[in-house]
Design a protein around this motif. Structure first.
Motif: not given
Length: 224
Positions: A5-7, A81-82, A200-202, A207-209
């Motif tokens: 996802l990060m890639l 996340r900021g 949004a996905m990251v 958030q889940e992590q």
């Protein structure tokens, strides 16, 4: 290890920055062409580029580069996340800005014939002659409205009357040229939208992590 996802996020972010380079490159090259000596090859483009928001394009590109810089801390701070939220909102702003530029050019295509007639009337005889030579026509509406410029294409009134006015060929060329510009702008907006989805996905992933980390801490597994 970096997640897939990060890639995808980083790859899309790089393409986003490249779109900023495309914006500033087009704007600066267009400005250079507008200052160049008019010729048969560039006379029509110079008139059309004069109607495009080139300065706004440079400003938009600068905002894209600033937005890209905000994504760097978001990548190197995997739990933060900021920075990512700030990056996402800036991408939304850039997308809106680019969409506005594309719509401005698109609106120009809706009144092409009217605008080109006014532009033609404001130009000096040299530029009018260059346009006649490029499109092999005489006058704008016809050879007498306005009066054609005598040159190697429109040698006399009889030849000028037979060739007809430039309105049709010039309008077709203008629509095709402007279509490329606003389609490119809308394509850049498409890249922006994909990047917004990636952000949004990251954000959701982080958030889940963080939620799982809090659960582990409550269960006494924070040190594992």
């Amino acid at each position: 290890m970096v997640s897939k996802l990060m890639l995808v996020f980083v790859a899309t972010d790089v393409v986003f920055a490249m779109c900023g380079g495309l914006l500033v490159g087009f704007s600066l090259i267009a400005e250079t062409n507008m200052r160049a000596t008019p010729t048969t090859d560039n006379a029509a483009q110079r008139l059309l580029l004069n109607q495009c928001p080139l300065t706004a394009g440079v400003v938009n590109a600068a905002l894209v580069f600033i937005t890209f810089v905000f994504s760097v801390p978001a990548f190197f701070l995997p739990s933060n996340r900021g920075w990512l939220r700030m990056h996402g909102w800036l991408v939304v702003f850039c997308a809106t800005f680019t969409l506005g530029l594309g719509l401005a050019v698109w609106v120009e295509t809706l009144t092409t014939r009217k605008n080109l007639g006014a532009m033609w009337a404001e130009e000096v005889p040299l530029v009018q002659s260059l346009l006649q030579q490029k499109f092999n026509c005489c006058g704008y509406f016809n050879s007498t409205s306005p009066q054609f410029i005598q040159d190697n294409v429109c040698t006399d009134k009889l030849v000028a009357a037979q060739k007809g006015g430039c309105i049709g060929k010039f309008s077709s060329f203008a629509n095709g040229y402007l279509d490329l510009i606003f389609t490119a702008a809308f394509g850049i907006v498409g890249v922006d939208v994909v990047l917004i989805l990636c952000v949004a996905m990251v954000l959701k992933f982080r958030q889940e992590q963080e939620r799982y980390r809090h659960i582990d801490e409550k269960n006494g597994l924070g040190a594992l």
